[in-house]
Design an enzyme around this catalytic site. Structure first.
Site, PDB file in Angstrom:
ATOM      1  N   LYS A   1      44.829 -22.383  13.620  1.00 60.39           N
ATOM      2  CA  LYS A   1      46.297 -22.480  13.698  1.00 60.39           C
ATOM      3  C   LYS A   1      46.832 -23.730  13.011  1.00 60.39           C
ATOM      4  O   LYS A   1      47.926 -23.716  12.458  1.00 60.39           O
ATOM      5  CB  LYS A   1      46.768 -22.424  15.163  1.00 60.39           C
ATOM      6  CG  LYS A   1      46.609 -21.038  15.774  1.00 60.39           C
ATOM      7  CD  LYS A   1      47.424 -20.860  17.039  1.00 60.39           C
ATOM      8  CE  LYS A   1      47.345 -19.407  17.494  1.00 60.39           C
ATOM      9  NZ  LYS A   1      48.065 -19.126  18.727  1.00 60.39           N
TER      10      LYS A   1
ATOM     11  N   LYS B   1      41.658 -10.427  13.112  1.00 61.83           N
ATOM     12  CA  LYS B   1      42.198 -10.033  14.416  1.00 61.83           C
ATOM     13  C   LYS B   1      43.631  -9.542  14.317  1.00 61.83           C
ATOM     14  O   LYS B   1      44.425 -10.124  13.579  1.00 61.83           O
ATOM     15  CB  LYS B   1      42.119 -11.263  15.323  1.00 61.83           C
ATOM     16  CG  LYS B   1      42.498 -11.027  16.756  1.00 61.83           C
ATOM     17  CD  LYS B   1      42.503 -12.328  17.542  1.00 61.83           C
ATOM     18  CE  LYS B   1      43.882 -12.981  17.521  1.00 61.83           C
ATOM     19  NZ  LYS B   1      44.245 -13.696  18.738  1.00 61.83           N
TER      20      LYS B   1
ATOM     21  N   LYS C   1      49.674 -11.053  17.364  1.00 63.47           N
ATOM     22  CA  LYS C   1      51.098 -10.782  17.549  1.00 63.47           C
ATOM     23  C   LYS C   1      52.002 -11.729  16.781  1.00 63.47           C
ATOM     24  O   LYS C   1      53.163 -11.430  16.549  1.00 63.47           O
ATOM     25  CB  LYS C   1      51.469 -10.747  19.032  1.00 63.47           C
ATOM     26  CG  LYS C   1      51.346 -12.060  19.769  1.00 63.47           C
ATOM     27  CD  LYS C   1      51.943 -11.897  21.147  1.00 63.47           C
ATOM     28  CE  LYS C   1      51.018 -12.320  22.251  1.00 63.47           C
ATOM     29  NZ  LYS C   1      50.623 -13.736  22.205  1.00 63.47           N
TER      30      LYS C   1
HETATM   31  P1  ATP Z   1      48.976 -15.346  18.747  1.00 57.56           P
HETATM   32  O1  ATP Z   1      48.927 -14.669  17.438  1.00 57.56           O
HETATM   33  O2  ATP Z   1      50.280 -15.882  19.137  1.00 57.56           O
HETATM   34  O3  ATP Z   1      47.831 -16.300  18.964  1.00 57.56           O
HETATM   35  P2  ATP Z   1      47.619 -13.192  20.038  1.00 57.56           P
HETATM   36  O4  ATP Z   1      48.032 -11.825  19.636  1.00 57.56           O
HETATM   37  O5  ATP Z   1      46.339 -13.716  19.508  1.00 57.56           O
HETATM   38  O6  ATP Z   1      48.800 -14.189  19.787  1.00 57.56           O
HETATM   39  P3  ATP Z   1      47.336 -14.255  22.671  1.00 57.56           P
HETATM   40  O7  ATP Z   1      48.564 -14.537  23.455  1.00 57.56           O
HETATM   41  O8  ATP Z   1      46.597 -15.399  22.062  1.00 57.56           O
HETATM   42  O9  ATP Z   1      47.615 -13.157  21.579  1.00 57.56           O
HETATM   43  O10 ATP Z   1      46.343 -13.462  23.561  1.00 57.56           O
HETATM   44  C1  ATP Z   1      46.670 -12.749  24.750  1.00 57.56           C
HETATM   45  C2  ATP Z   1      45.431 -12.038  25.239  1.00 57.56           C
HETATM   46  O11 ATP Z   1      45.157 -10.943  24.370  1.00 57.56           O
HETATM   47  C3  ATP Z   1      44.186 -12.911  25.247  1.00 57.56           C
HETATM   48  O12 ATP Z   1      43.366 -12.534  26.332  1.00 57.56           O
HETATM   49  C4  ATP Z   1      43.534 -12.573  23.963  1.00 57.56           C
HETATM   50  O13 ATP Z   1      42.167 -12.825  23.981  1.00 57.56           O
HETATM   51  C5  ATP Z   1      43.853 -11.091  23.836  1.00 57.56           C
HETATM   52  N1  ATP Z   1      43.914 -10.640  22.454  1.00 57.56           N
HETATM   53  C6  ATP Z   1      44.715 -11.132  21.481  1.00 57.56           C
HETATM   54  N2  ATP Z   1      44.540 -10.468  20.335  1.00 57.56           N
HETATM   55  C7  ATP Z   1      43.588  -9.523  20.592  1.00 57.56           C
HETATM   56  C8  ATP Z   1      42.965  -8.520  19.797  1.00 57.56           C
HETATM   57  N3  ATP Z   1      43.281  -8.349  18.543  1.00 57.56           N
HETATM   58  N4  ATP Z   1      42.046  -7.732  20.385  1.00 57.56           N
HETATM   59  C9  ATP Z   1      41.729  -7.883  21.686  1.00 57.56           C
HETATM   60  N5  ATP Z   1      42.273  -8.825  22.479  1.00 57.56           N
HETATM   61  C10 ATP Z   1      43.195  -9.636  21.956  1.00 57.56           C
END
Ligand code: ATP
Ligand code: LTN
Length: 334
Positions: A118, A199, A202
């Site tokens: 990040k 990955k 969001k």
């Molecule tokens: P950001 O992009 O803001 O980091 P993110 O989509 O990675 O957001 P987080 O808020 O970091 O989401 O994660 C929320 C939960 O969802 C965590 O338990 C994380 O491990 C899980 N998670 C996030 N992205 C994935 C994915 N692509 N597949 C499975 N689990 C995920």
């Protein structure tokens, strides 16, 4: 050790840093729903973590927090079994985070892969992004949480929370429960549909490879139809050579509850990717239809406030008692 809980505790949170995706559902929410009845469960909206990277209009963050909260409820979070709250409404977490920061090493935080990834994307990196895992450790150990269901990308952070808890226990006597991460066997890392080597995230800028929980069916169909596959002309599971197809099989397995091997056996050898994608599409629709209908209903009412008020009160009661013990243990106050 002073233990609040007689039942084992489960705790997790998902940041309101963008809209919830099907990846978040598979890695975070789905597991939480599965385990919520077995434990004294805590789920919260980590709004303080969200500002570790620049966000736009604060009003939009607030709207997102509300959407998140309604969506969790719509996904099946059971308020009767779960303490559901907003992180910033429990001040003790910040107070504990400071103490933990003073017991965490720069070297440990420098090794966090999420920080590296990040911080590379920004010019002025805020200190909060660096200390983010300490706040997360405070979230976890403040409530004597035993298990923390998260996706694969958060495992390292939960492991750091374990190390910090052990260090504090060693120095001050048994203050904290040492937590364990729970990572799902399937769907711990759903990939972006346009770039299945990375990955689904969001907060990504390009949303064409991301399915959001509130996307309508036409949008989902377009995204699945355009999902990157390959030119081999047969379905098979091979994450290295066929990452696009493998990601779709994983998504199917995670959402339908079909064991991965069974899903692989079912689709291996299919020659028309369109037919295979139709099956994937169907399980996504089936998962999201009831969630979206319930979300519509909930967002017209103030029910979520009632749940969050109750959650805030219980969370504060537990958190304040624990913080009081910790601050005495480290020698604060009179
Ligand atoms: P950001 O992009 O803001 O980091 P993110 O989509 O990675 O957001 P987080 O808020 O970091 O989401 O994660 C929320 C939960 O969802 C965590 O338990 C994380 O491990 C899980 N998670 C996030 N992205 C994935 C994915 N692509 N597949 C499975 N689990 C995920
Ligand atoms: N950093 C987590 C959100 C989070 C969290 C937590 C998850 C903050 N505190 C405590 C589990 C336990 C993320 O998913 N990005």
């Amino acid at each position: 050790m002073y233990m609040e809980n007689t039942e084992k505790r489960l705790l997790s949170g998902l940041q309101p840093s963008g809209e919830l995706t099907i990846g978040n559902y598979c890695g975070g929410i789905r597991q939480f729903l599965e385990y919520q009845k077995e434990y004294d469960s805590f789920l919260f909206v980590p709004d303080m973590h969200t500002i570790t990277v620049p966000q736009g209009d604060p009003k939009l963050i607030q709207e997102r927090i509300r959407r998140f909260a309604n969506l969790y409820l719509a996904c099946g979070l059971d308020p009767a079994n779960c303490t559901f709250y907003i992180q910033s409404e429990v001040p003790a977490v910040n107070q504990l985070a400071w103490i933990l920061e003073c017991h965490t090493y720069m070297g440990e935080l420098s090794r966090m892969t999420q920080f590296k990834a990040k911080s590379e994307k920004q010019t002025n990196v805020g200190c909060g992004l660096f200390t983010y895992p300490v706040l997360m450790a405070a979230d976890i150990i403040l409530y004597d949480s035993n298990v923390v269901p998260v996706g694969a990308d958060q495992k390292q952070h939960v492991e750091l929370a374990r190390d910090i808890a052990e260090r504090m226990n060693h120095k001050y006597g048994d203050l904290f429960v040492v937590p364990e991460p729970i990572i799902p066997k399937v769907g711990a890392k759903i990939k972006d549909l346009q770039d299945p080597t990375k990955k689904m995230s969001k907060s990504a800028e390009d949303t064409s490879g991301i399915i959001f929980l509130l996307d309508n069916e036409a949008t989902i169909k377009k995204k699945i139809n355009r999902a990157v596959t390959d030119n081999d002309g047969y379905v098979a599971f091979d994450e290295e050579k066929k990452p696009g197809i493998s990601n779709l099989i994983t998504l199917y397995s995670a959402l339908s509850g079909t064991p991965l091997q069974q899903a692989i056996d079912r689709f291996t050898g299919w020659e028309r990717y369109g037919d295979f994608k139709k099956e994937v599409l169907e399980v996504i629709y089936e998962t999201l239809r009831p969630v979206q209908a319930e979300y519509e209903r909930l967002s017209k009412s103030d029910y979520v406030d009632e749940v969050l008020d109750r959650g805030r009160d219980r969370a504060n009661e537990i958190a304040n008692r624990k913080y009081d013990l910790v601050r005495r243990a480290v020698g604060f106050g009179r």
